[in-house]
Design a protein around this motif. Structure first.
Motif, PDB file in Angstrom:
ATOM      1  N   LEU A  14      68.045  14.715  82.362  1.00 26.83           N
ATOM      2  CA  LEU A  14      69.253  13.901  82.226  1.00 26.83           C
ATOM      3  C   LEU A  14      69.656  13.297  83.566  1.00 26.83           C
ATOM      4  CD1 LEU A  14      71.504  12.886  80.400  1.00 26.83           C
ATOM      5  CD2 LEU A  14      72.768  15.005  80.875  1.00 26.83           C
ATOM      6  N   LEU A  15      69.439  14.039  84.650  1.00 29.59           N
ATOM      7  CA  LEU A  15      69.727  13.512  85.984  1.00 29.59           C
ATOM      8  C   LEU A  15      68.831  12.315  86.286  1.00 29.59           C
ATOM      9  CD1 LEU A  15      71.040  13.612  88.769  1.00 29.59           C
ATOM     10  CD2 LEU A  15      69.347  15.335  89.438  1.00 29.59           C
ATOM     11  N   LEU A  16      67.543  12.434  85.980  1.00 31.06           N
ATOM     12  CA  LEU A  16      66.620  11.323  86.210  1.00 31.06           C
ATOM     13  C   LEU A  16      67.008  10.113  85.359  1.00 31.06           C
ATOM     14  CD1 LEU A  16      63.148  13.117  86.367  1.00 31.06           C
ATOM     15  CD2 LEU A  16      64.418  12.094  88.250  1.00 31.06           C
ATOM     16  N   ALA A  17      67.378  10.361  84.114  1.00 29.55           N
ATOM     17  CA  ALA A  17      67.784   9.259  83.233  1.00 29.55           C
ATOM     18  C   ALA A  17      69.041   8.575  83.757  1.00 29.55           C
ATOM     19  CB  ALA A  17      68.028   9.788  81.821  1.00 29.55           C
ATOM     20  N   THR A  18      69.965   9.363  84.306  1.00 26.90           N
ATOM     21  CA  THR A  18      71.195   8.799  84.873  1.00 26.90           C
ATOM     22  C   THR A  18      70.891   7.949  86.108  1.00 26.90           C
ATOM     23  OG1 THR A  18      72.464  10.709  84.081  1.00 26.90           O
ATOM     24  CG2 THR A  18      73.478   9.341  85.789  1.00 26.90           C
ATOM     25  N   LEU A  19      69.978   8.439  86.940  1.00 27.74           N
ATOM     26  CA  LEU A  19      69.604   7.675  88.133  1.00 27.74           C
ATOM     27  C   LEU A  19      68.923   6.362  87.749  1.00 27.74           C
ATOM     28  CD1 LEU A  19      68.258  10.550  90.437  1.00 27.74           C
ATOM     29  CD2 LEU A  19      70.412   9.295  90.663  1.00 27.74           C
ATOM     30  N   ILE A  20      68.085   6.399  86.711  1.00 25.46           N
ATOM     31  CA  ILE A  20      67.440   5.171  86.235  1.00 25.46           C
ATOM     32  C   ILE A  20      68.495   4.191  85.730  1.00 25.46           C
ATOM     33  CG2 ILE A  20      65.942   4.231  84.434  1.00 25.46           C
ATOM     34  CD1 ILE A  20      64.183   6.694  84.748  1.00 25.46           C
ATOM     35  N   GLN A  21      69.517   4.708  85.067  1.00 24.73           N
ATOM     36  CA  GLN A  21      70.604   3.841  84.598  1.00 24.73           C
ATOM     37  C   GLN A  21      71.320   3.178  85.772  1.00 24.73           C
ATOM     38  OE1 GLN A  21      72.152   3.020  81.210  1.00 24.73           O
ATOM     39  NE2 GLN A  21      72.600   1.526  82.801  1.00 24.73           N
ATOM     40  N   ILE A  22      71.582   3.949  86.814  1.00 27.86           N
ATOM     41  CA  ILE A  22      72.321   3.421  87.971  1.00 27.86           C
ATOM     42  C   ILE A  22      71.523   2.331  88.673  1.00 27.86           C
ATOM     43  CG2 ILE A  22      73.217   4.000  90.257  1.00 27.86           C
ATOM     44  CD1 ILE A  22      73.958   6.756  89.114  1.00 27.86           C
ATOM     45  N   ILE A  23      70.230   2.581  88.900  1.00 27.30           N
ATOM     46  CA  ILE A  23      69.445   1.596  89.649  1.00 27.30           C
ATOM     47  C   ILE A  23      69.076   0.383  88.798  1.00 27.30           C
ATOM     48  CG2 ILE A  23      68.541   3.278  91.301  1.00 27.30           C
ATOM     49  CD1 ILE A  23      66.228   1.932  88.655  1.00 27.30           C
ATOM     50  N   SER A  24      69.407   0.400  87.507  1.00 25.19           N
ATOM     51  CA  SER A  24      69.168  -0.765  86.655  1.00 25.19           C
ATOM     52  C   SER A  24      70.324  -1.751  86.694  1.00 25.19           C
ATOM     53  CB  SER A  24      68.932  -0.321  85.201  1.00 25.19           C
ATOM     54  OG  SER A  24      67.759   0.462  85.094  1.00 25.19           O
ATOM     55  N   ILE A  25      71.398  -1.388  87.398  1.00 21.44           N
ATOM     56  CA  ILE A  25      72.579  -2.250  87.503  1.00 21.44           C
ATOM     57  C   ILE A  25      72.458  -3.123  88.739  1.00 21.44           C
ATOM     58  CG2 ILE A  25      75.094  -2.279  87.718  1.00 21.44           C
ATOM     59  CD1 ILE A  25      75.110   0.510  86.432  1.00 21.44           C
TER      60      ILE A  25
END
Length: 297
Positions: free
Chosen positions: A80-91
């Motif tokens: 979930l942490l990795l998925a959250t980081l991927i979400q952040i860097i997609s912005i």
């Protein structure tokens, strides 16, 4: 004989570098103040990053990257942490999507793809929806004033999903700016965008694979117990993976460039022949009026 048919001399590397440098300088001078500040900020960031790599040393950085991956793997909610980081860097204007895919490989090996692929799909969809529906008026007001952007919308609308997929899996524009690009083009629906993003999964798998092969070489303890043959095989696989990623990226970029050729803006800003076979001399990526597109993405 009338006329000289002798072959023209090939440009030297120095000549190419000189012309490329002059071209970049001219493009930089045409940018607004905000664009110049953005370019200078990114340049400074990468200069500091390279300096830190030399100061800290690549071995220590690789070991830290490996240790970070193992700490994430040991946590029950590491995925979930990795998925959250991927979400952040997609912005926009964040960067680092490829690095995050490598980290998924560092953390979970090839199983990291099960985190990287769905997380990237959801993250890009969230960014697309937010930009389209919360900032849609801003995007529309900007795109309506940009002639090249309107022509690009016309081409995408005419050629449909195949061109959307081709642009999406191309390395240009980069991941985060590709999210913004398609959100600003009204002819691209959410489902078309998600389908095009799903077509990026093979590329994501390649980046995860590179991270998975780099992980054992990054850990000092594993390197000590690794025989020479295993090290060589890992290095060869990493090099093959990187070369494959770069080569496929350039091929896809060339295909996108060919598809976007033929956008010749008329007085109203739109090309009447966007669906016809392009002329070699009329390329969106080489047309002076296309500079606004390059600057915007």
């Amino acid at each position: 004989m009338t006329g000289d048919h002798s072959p023209r001399p090939r440009p030297t590397l120095a000549h190419i570098l000189k012309n490329s440098t002059l071209y970049l300088i001219r493009r930089f001078r045409k940018l607004p103040i905000s664009g110049k500040l953005l370019i200078l900020s990114f340049t400074l960031f990468y200069c500091v990053l390279v300096a830190l790599i030399f100061v800290i040393k690549p071995g220590r950085i690789a070991q830290s990257f490996y240790d970070l991956g193992q700490r994430i793997r040991g946590h029950p909610l590491g995925w979930l942490l990795l998925a959250t980081l991927i979400q952040i860097i997609s912005i926009p204007p964040m960067i680092g999507h490829t690095t995050m895919l490598n980290l998924c490989g560092f953390t979970y090996g090839m199983k990291g793809f099960l985190v990287a692929a769905p997380a990237s799909l959801v993250a890009s969809a969230v960014v697309f929806v937010v930009l389209r529906y919360l900032f849609g008026d801003v995007l529309r007001s900007w795109s309506e004033k940009n002639q090249t952007w309107r022509a690009l919308e016309t081409v995408i609308d005419a050629k449909g999903l195949p061109l959307i997929i081709l642009i999406r899996i191309s390395p240009f524009p980069p991941w985060v700016y590709s999210n913004s690009l398609f959100a600003s083009i009204q002819s691209v629906s959410v489902w078309e965008f998600m389908a095009a993003t799903a077509c990026c999964f093979p590329k994501h798998l390649l980046y995860v694979f590179i991270g998975a092969r780099m992980a054992p070489l990054s850990d000092g303890k594993q390197r000590e117990h690794m025989d020479t043959q295993t090290k060589v095989v890992n290095i060869i696989l990493i090099v093959v993976g990187i070369v494959s990623a770069v080569a496929s990226g350039w091929i896809l970029y060339a295909l996108v460039k060919r598809q976007l050729q033929g956008i010749s803006l008329d007085a109203n800003g739109l090309s009447p022949n966007v669906t016809e076979e392009p002329d070699e001399g009329a390329s969106l990526l080489r047309n002076p009026s296309s500079e606004s597109l390059s600057e915007s993405v």
